[in-house]
Design an enzyme around this catalytic site. Sequence first.
Site, PDB file in Angstrom:
ATOM      1  N   LYS A   1       0.808  -1.233   0.000  1.00 23.50           N
ATOM      2  CA  LYS A   1       0.000   0.000   0.000  1.00 23.50           C
ATOM      3  C   LYS A   1       0.838   1.278   0.000  1.00 23.50           C
ATOM      4  CE  LYS A   1      -3.379  -2.234  -0.645  1.00 23.50           C
ATOM      5  NZ  LYS A   1      -3.869  -2.131  -2.014  1.00 23.50           N
TER       6      LYS A   1
ATOM      7  N   SER B   1      -4.690   3.407   3.648  1.00 22.99           N
ATOM      8  CA  SER B   1      -4.925   2.719   2.380  1.00 22.99           C
ATOM      9  C   SER B   1      -5.147   1.223   2.628  1.00 22.99           C
ATOM     10  CB  SER B   1      -3.719   2.943   1.456  1.00 22.99           C
ATOM     11  OG  SER B   1      -3.895   2.286   0.236  1.00 22.99           O
TER      12      SER B   1
ATOM     13  N   HIS C   1       7.119  -7.541  -1.921  1.00 21.15           N
ATOM     14  CA  HIS C   1       6.896  -6.810  -0.665  1.00 21.15           C
ATOM     15  C   HIS C   1       7.742  -7.427   0.457  1.00 21.15           C
ATOM     16  CE1 HIS C   1       3.402  -4.539  -1.996  1.00 21.15           C
ATOM     17  NE2 HIS C   1       2.567  -5.541  -1.997  1.00 21.15           N
TER      18      HIS C   1
HETATM   19  N1  LIG Z   1      -1.380   6.343 -10.561  1.00 17.40           N
HETATM   20  C1  LIG Z   1      -1.500   6.517  -9.254  1.00 17.40           C
HETATM   21  N2  LIG Z   1      -1.357   7.762  -8.697  1.00 17.40           N
HETATM   22  C2  LIG Z   1      -1.464   7.933  -7.359  1.00 17.40           C
HETATM   23  N3  LIG Z   1      -1.734   6.948  -6.483  1.00 17.40           N
HETATM   24  C3  LIG Z   1      -1.891   5.696  -6.995  1.00 17.40           C
HETATM   25  C4  LIG Z   1      -1.775   5.439  -8.369  1.00 17.40           C
HETATM   26  N4  LIG Z   1      -1.979   4.112  -8.557  1.00 17.40           N
HETATM   27  C5  LIG Z   1      -2.213   3.575  -7.341  1.00 17.40           C
HETATM   28  N5  LIG Z   1      -2.166   4.544  -6.406  1.00 17.40           N
HETATM   29  C6  LIG Z   1      -2.446   4.394  -4.959  1.00 17.40           C
HETATM   30  O1  LIG Z   1      -1.555   3.447  -4.366  1.00 17.40           O
HETATM   31  C7  LIG Z   1      -2.242   2.779  -3.275  1.00 17.40           C
HETATM   32  C8  LIG Z   1      -2.191   1.288  -3.496  1.00 17.40           C
HETATM   33  O2  LIG Z   1      -0.872   0.866  -3.157  1.00 17.40           O
HETATM   34  P1  LIG Z   1      -0.184  -0.419  -3.766  1.00 17.40           P
HETATM   35  O3  LIG Z   1      -0.239  -0.382  -5.253  1.00 17.40           O
HETATM   36  O4  LIG Z   1       1.153  -0.507  -3.132  1.00 17.40           O
HETATM   37  O5  LIG Z   1      -1.107  -1.611  -3.240  1.00 17.40           O
HETATM   38  S1  LIG Z   1      -0.664  -3.156  -3.100  1.00 17.40           S
HETATM   39  O6  LIG Z   1      -0.027  -3.292  -1.773  1.00 17.40           O
HETATM   40  O7  LIG Z   1       0.263  -3.523  -4.154  1.00 17.40           O
HETATM   41  O8  LIG Z   1      -1.940  -3.891  -3.158  1.00 17.40           O
HETATM   42  C9  LIG Z   1      -3.671   3.331  -3.281  1.00 17.40           C
HETATM   43  O9  LIG Z   1      -3.675   4.415  -2.361  1.00 17.40           O
HETATM   44  P2  LIG Z   1      -4.994   4.976  -1.638  1.00 17.40           P
HETATM   45  O10 LIG Z   1      -5.795   5.645  -2.719  1.00 17.40           O
HETATM   46  O11 LIG Z   1      -4.489   5.965  -0.631  1.00 17.40           O
HETATM   47  O12 LIG Z   1      -5.691   3.829  -1.014  1.00 17.40           O
HETATM   48  C10 LIG Z   1      -3.813   3.791  -4.717  1.00 17.40           C
HETATM   49  O13 LIG Z   1      -4.828   4.730  -4.938  1.00 17.40           O
END
Ligand SMILES: Nc1ncnc2c1ncn2[C@@H]1O[C@H](COP(=O)(O)OS(=O)(=O)O)[C@@H](OP(=O)(O)O)[C@H]1O
Length: 286
Positions: free
Chosen positions: A45, A130, A100
């Site tokens: 996340k 998140s 991870h």
């Molecule tokens: N393009 C882009 N721009 C900005 N933010 C983004 C983008 N893509 C993914 N996200 C945000 O990243 C959060 C998900 O984290 P991960 O991809 O690490 O999730 S995971 O652990 O692999 O399942 C999750 O954060 P939160 O919105 O705060 O929940 C996603 O919205």
Amino acid sequence: MMTDDYVWFEGIAFPSTGYSPELLRDVWENFVFKDEDVILLTYPKSGTNWLIETVCLIHTKGDTKWIQSVPIWERSPWVETFSGYDVIKDKEGPRLISSHLPIQLFPKSFFSSKAKVIYLIRNPKDTLVSGYFFWRTATFVKKPESLEQYFEWFMQGNVIYGSWFDHTRGWMSMREKENFLILSYEEMKRDTRSTVEKICQFLGKKLEPEELDSVLKNSSFQAMKENKMSNFSLLRGLHLTENASLLRKGISGDWKNYFTVAQAEAFDKAFQEKLGDLPPELFPWK
Ligand SMILES: Nc1ncnc2c1ncn2[C@@H]1O[C@H](COP(=O)(O)OS(=O)(=O)O)[C@@H](OP(=O)(O)O)[C@H]1O
């Protein structure tokens, strides 16, 4: 917490689907990195999928065919999962690999290889929020009933992949290595173009201005939300509930909408105790 909601290995919890202690040991001891591999490494996340999408687009010089035809988890498979390990281990040529894993369980071959790592860190308060919203829609982890409860689990490290504090301390010990690039979600939000340029430089990729524009446009929050190969909609009904969304808000500082003053203070205190000796510039949200 009930332990049978997770797979446990070396004291760390993993999702109940797609992992096993035997696999985790095999990956740890036997997986062989190649010098030309690129590893995308995060605590869950932290913006992993944003990083993956960006690096995929850098590899194709902004061409969208790959990101629009292959699920994101197949483009950069997870080395510690059954499905990812199977795909990666026999793949020819340079590989994009996600993980991870905490440093102490990472494949041992990495430490004598020249494989490049991009490590993306995010304000852990936002990572916590998140995770709280996402795990409530997942079928492979124990669902937190309230943010209060999840806050406790997170602070104790009773969450998948273990303590954020330990994970961060472990990987930050690699920060002087030249094959290790540390980025933050916050800098990526604040100045996406410069961050993408930094990644290109680290990977030795030269992009024309219009190719860079395409990388930025097609890895944006909105573009990813609309790309069914990247937004996890293919996992609904399988590992996620029907209303699940990987792309929730995609902002920095959302924790302020959810933390109480007492929680923020407790978090800051724990941060100071556990990581206060590390250089503050490693944590650019502070
Ligand atoms: N393009 C882009 N721009 C900005 N933010 C983004 C983008 N893509 C993914 N996200 C945000 O990243 C959060 C998900 O984290 P991960 O991809 O690490 O999730 S995971 O652990 O692999 O399942 C999750 O954060 P939160 O919105 O705060 O929940 C996603 O919205």
